[in-house]
Every structure is written in structure tokens, then in C-alpha cells.
Scaffold this active site. Sequence first.
Site, mmCIF file in Angstrom:
data_model
loop_
_atom_site.group_PDB
_atom_site.id
_atom_site.type_symbol
_atom_site.label_atom_id
_atom_site.label_comp_id
_atom_site.label_asym_id
_atom_site.label_seq_id
_atom_site.Cartn_x
_atom_site.Cartn_y
_atom_site.Cartn_z
ATOM 1 N N ASN A 197 43.942 37.863 42.868
ATOM 2 C CA ASN A 197 42.669 38.432 42.404
ATOM 3 C C ASN A 197 41.472 37.949 43.222
ATOM 4 O O ASN A 197 41.596 37.162 44.151
ATOM 5 C CB ASN A 197 42.466 38.135 40.914
ATOM 6 N N ASN A 220 47.226 40.480 31.649
ATOM 7 C CA ASN A 220 46.154 41.434 31.359
ATOM 8 C C ASN A 220 46.372 42.184 30.051
ATOM 9 O O ASN A 220 45.434 42.786 29.519
ATOM 10 C CB ASN A 220 46.011 42.442 32.501
ATOM 11 N N TRP A 247 39.148 49.122 41.931
ATOM 12 C CA TRP A 247 38.065 49.209 42.926
ATOM 13 C C TRP A 247 38.090 48.074 43.949
ATOM 14 O O TRP A 247 37.232 48.006 44.818
ATOM 15 C CB TRP A 247 36.700 49.262 42.248
ATOM 16 N N ASP A 265 41.055 47.211 37.740
ATOM 17 C CA ASP A 265 40.041 48.254 37.567
ATOM 18 C C ASP A 265 40.083 49.319 38.651
ATOM 19 O O ASP A 265 39.401 50.339 38.546
ATOM 20 C CB ASP A 265 38.643 47.626 37.519
ATOM 21 N N CYS A 281 45.231 48.417 40.603
ATOM 22 C CA CYS A 281 45.218 46.976 40.327
ATOM 23 C C CYS A 281 44.765 46.846 38.882
ATOM 24 O O CYS A 281 45.401 47.415 37.984
ATOM 25 C CB CYS A 281 44.331 46.225 41.312
ATOM 26 N N ARG A 307 30.164 42.053 44.672
ATOM 27 C CA ARG A 307 31.031 41.261 45.546
ATOM 28 C C ARG A 307 30.247 40.524 46.636
ATOM 29 O O ARG A 307 30.617 39.426 47.049
ATOM 30 C CB ARG A 307 32.089 42.165 46.193
#
EC number: 3.1.3.95
Length: 602
Positions: free
Chosen positions: A312, A287, A378, A376, A374, A420
Amino acid sequence: MASNSTPKYNSNSLENSLRRSPGDGMNHEQNDEIPCLPGEALITDKDVIYMCPFYGPVKGRIHVTNYKLYFKGEEMEPLISFSVPLGVIARIEKMGGASSRGENSYGLDITCKDMRNLRFALKQEVHSRKQIFEDLTKYAFPLSHGLLLFAFQNEEKFPENGWAVYDAMTEFRRQGLPNGQWRITFINKNYELCDTYPPLLVVPYSASEEDLKKVAAFRSRNRIPVLSWLHPENQSAIMRCSQPLVGMSGKRNKDDERYLDIIRDTNGQTSKLTIYDARPNVNAVANKATGGGYESEDAYPNAELVFLDIHNIHVMRESLKKLKDIVYPNVEESHWLSSLESTHWLEHIKLVLTGAIQVADKVASGKSSVVVHCSDGWDRTAQLTSLAMLMLDSYYRTIVGFEVLVQKEWISFGHKFSSRIGHGDKNHADADRSPIFLQFIDCVWQMSKQFPTAFEFNEHFLITVLDHLYSCRFGTFLYNCENIRDKEKVREKTQSLWSLISSEKSKYTNPFYTKELNRVLYPVASMRHLELWVNYYIRWNPRIRQQQPNPVEQRYMELLALRDDYVRRLEELQITNSPKMNSSTTSPSSPSQIMPQVHTPF
């Protein structure tokens, strides 16, 4: 008109729904043949053949409303019928073409988000497929066609307002906040600091508003570390945030480093702050290439960084796809264990639970404040903080407390439900879709299996929550963050799922629940103790369903009803004999002297 009876949602196995008329218990208005909710309207209906994977072809009629697909069979005893909320539909495809010659080879394939697929055959010569395909597509994916989600058309009325369940200030006060170490800030009241955070935040007392702005500039999407939960005794805190914007060059931010030191100092019992990074180490390093990263030991010498190796959203999505392939429509007995292992679903559940246990133990036993993030903040972050809070705080194990937990850690802190789940969106291949919230509920179910008396809610409650995660009947899980919900006036224009739950709480109550204050739960997260949730993932297969209802639970409920009846009769006897007691010149030494004995088995 909506009735005052509590709406129920049918979460029984497919066999139950196939072998009777749909008794899903919703607030129904009769529309000739089909049961409808207030605000629900019939769009179209057609004669079809349902290609049932368990009972073979079934002739019947399909009805499409603005809320659901409803099938009613014909010429079969007992009657076969079922309904599917359109929000549950992920994809609609045409099956066969003009040249198709096989029997029942021309029609529609429907893929659902709740582990089932539906196939309907139509007659080619009638040319009815085009219309029903267009109507289904239009109302299953309303946002892709400029229409409203059904939640905004739903006219149901409930005796209780589920939107009142969660109030941020009330929950903060329950935790003893604000206090000398922590304050409530209104810096985000107009979503100006972070557009995916709630308006009210709890931060260290000594951190100024200017400090918060500087920290926000160094955290992905401005999601600064804020308090989720405070231990009532040792004052250790669970903080949540997003990754620091370190990048390939290893940037540092003195304000962020100082802010984490302030968090460490709030309880003053440990020399180090523990930072739980939910990601695998290699992912966190990768990242950096996109501007993210993690807290290095050089920049944060007073912090200990722990990677939890949770994969992820893309890995989780593929894992669920593999699971669906082995549970629907048929389960292959001879290779069941190896097939289940190949999905890695339970391994992912194990890693999420293991991470949450570490967080809870560090706070309760280690008396250390922790920061959880993590990328972001959320998805995996919400899983970890909410599960740890469920382990630490018995309030969240009540029905209302769990609703508060979901509203707080998932809904208010910006889990991207719309992205999602894909509410009303036809793009089934969207890379943002992932079963993150489903995993959380699965973890809760695993805990409830290991601690059967610790949770006020039952399995039916958890399944109902998941059913309405997709249904679009309520506004609870719509949109990605509070900012958008406010703009769309979700609270004013839709009903809350918690209104449904509150309307007939007994249906969602665990009869074995024993209230225990301050008990920390540490579930065993080894593979030997984890199970596949058959009553959810395989509920549509009538051949592999668990006994419904649970005979022990059913007997316990019968005994509770018997006890309540005895209590009622006892009260009636007391009222009947009350005048005699008042007129008597000699007072009996005990009620038993004037009342017949009522013996109960309790």
C-alpha cells in the site's frame, strides 16, 4: 513578455547547476539579478550562507519569489547558483536557536520532494530568519495560507495548447469504440454516478444505466468496472474499478456478479474472467473489516482471482524515505548494495512491473478480458493498467500517446495527485502522501532501458514530467479528480505541461526511436535486470552522476543534424537548377545528370 523560445527545465546534476548561472531555459524576464517567469514576482531576499554538502559553506544571497527559491553565490569562481520551485519544498524548519554558538548553526533546513535537502545559515544578530521563514512558508504552502498556487498566476504563453492533447471521445474512437459489444455512456456527465471518475465512460453494450447504478452501490466509492483499453484483434478488454463492498458478513450483489459475467462474454474466447487484485492477499482479507474485500469464488464462479502482492501507499512512502537516506547527500560506497536492498525500492518496482506483465500477457496471449483493482482503484490500479497498456499499444510509447495515457489513466480517472504530492500544503506528515506516480515513471524508465528503440521520448522527458509533478508551474497534476478541476477551471486558468513539451519536442525525443506497430513489449522484471535510476535519484550528487549527456546519443544527434544539413543543401540545389531543367530542350533521364552528387553517410 513571454518569448517564443521554448521553455526548458533544468534537470542536470547539481554540479552543472552549481558551476554556471542557471540556464534552465524558462521563459525569462530579467528582474535585476534573478531570472523570472512571466507572472513571477520577487517577495524577499536575504544574505545567507548555503551549507553545500559537496563544496562546503558558500556565501551568497537567497531570493524568494512566488514561484521559486533562487540562490546566487558570491566570492567564488565559477559562480554557484541554483533554483528550487517552491512546490518542490516539503518542509521548512528552523535550525538552531538564540543560544546556538557553533559557526553556521543558526538558519533554515529545507526538505525537498525531489530527493534533496537544503540548509542555509543566517547571522543571529541580523534577526533576518523570522521574515524569510515566514515568507518561504507562506509561498511554499499557499493553500495553507489562503493563497493561489503559482499555476494560476503563471502568465507564460506557448505556441501550442497542451490541454488539447487528450480528448476522451477521440481516444475511444482510436480504439474502435463504440462497437457492437461496447458503448459510451454519459451517465457520469455531471459526476453524479461517481465523483472521482471522468464524465465519459465505456461499458458493455448490454448493461443498462440502471444496471450501472446498482453495480456502483456495491463498489467502493462507486468506482464501477469500466473499460480502459480494448485489444484491436481479439477484443479482450482491460477494465478498472475499485474493490467490492463485501464486508465481514460476505455480502453479495447479483447485479455486480452479472455485470462481470457480461464483461467476460464480450469477447467470447475464454470461459473465465481474470480479476487482478493488486493487493497482497492478507491486506484484501483485512479490508473486509472496513467494509471492503474481494471477489470470492462462490460469488463469482466464472472468474479467476489473482493477488499481485503490491503493497500500500504507506509502505511505498517509507521505502522512498529509506532510499533518500542512502542517496543524499552522500552515498556510502562500502555498503551500497546492502543499503539499496534494505530500502526494498527495487523490489516494489519489480512487483508493479510483474503485475503489469501478467495483465498484458493475459490480454494479448490469453485472449481474456481482465478486471484490475486495488482498494479504491486510483493508485496501484492506475499503475497496472497504464503500464500494461504501454506494453500492449505502441501508440502510448510516442510522446503524444504517453501524454494521452497519463491524462486518461491517471488524471481523468482520479489518481489523488493533490493528496499524494501535497501541492501547496504544509502538512508534510500527511499519511496520504505517497510516491505512486513516481513509481510508475520509474517503471517506464526501466522499460525504456530494456527497449531503447521502442519509446519516442527520452529520459529528459521523464525527468521533466517528474519535476513538474511537484513544481506547481502547470495545472496538469493539480487536484485529485476532474470534478474538482472543472470547478477550479484549471483548463481555462492554467497552462498544461504538455504545452511546454510540444513547444520544443526535439529536446524530449529519443534519437534511437524506431516506430513499430503492434509490437508487444514484455520487459524482464527480475532483480538482475532492474537498476536504480541514478540520473534521477542521485542527480544532485556531482560525485556519483552518470555521464551527461550520453556520448552515443550526442554523436547520433550530431549525425542527424549533419543529415538534415545535407538534405537542406540538396533541396537548395534542386531549386537553383529548376529553371535550367525547365528551359532544357532535352530532358535528362535522371536528376544526377544535371546535379552534382551529394553523398551522405546514411
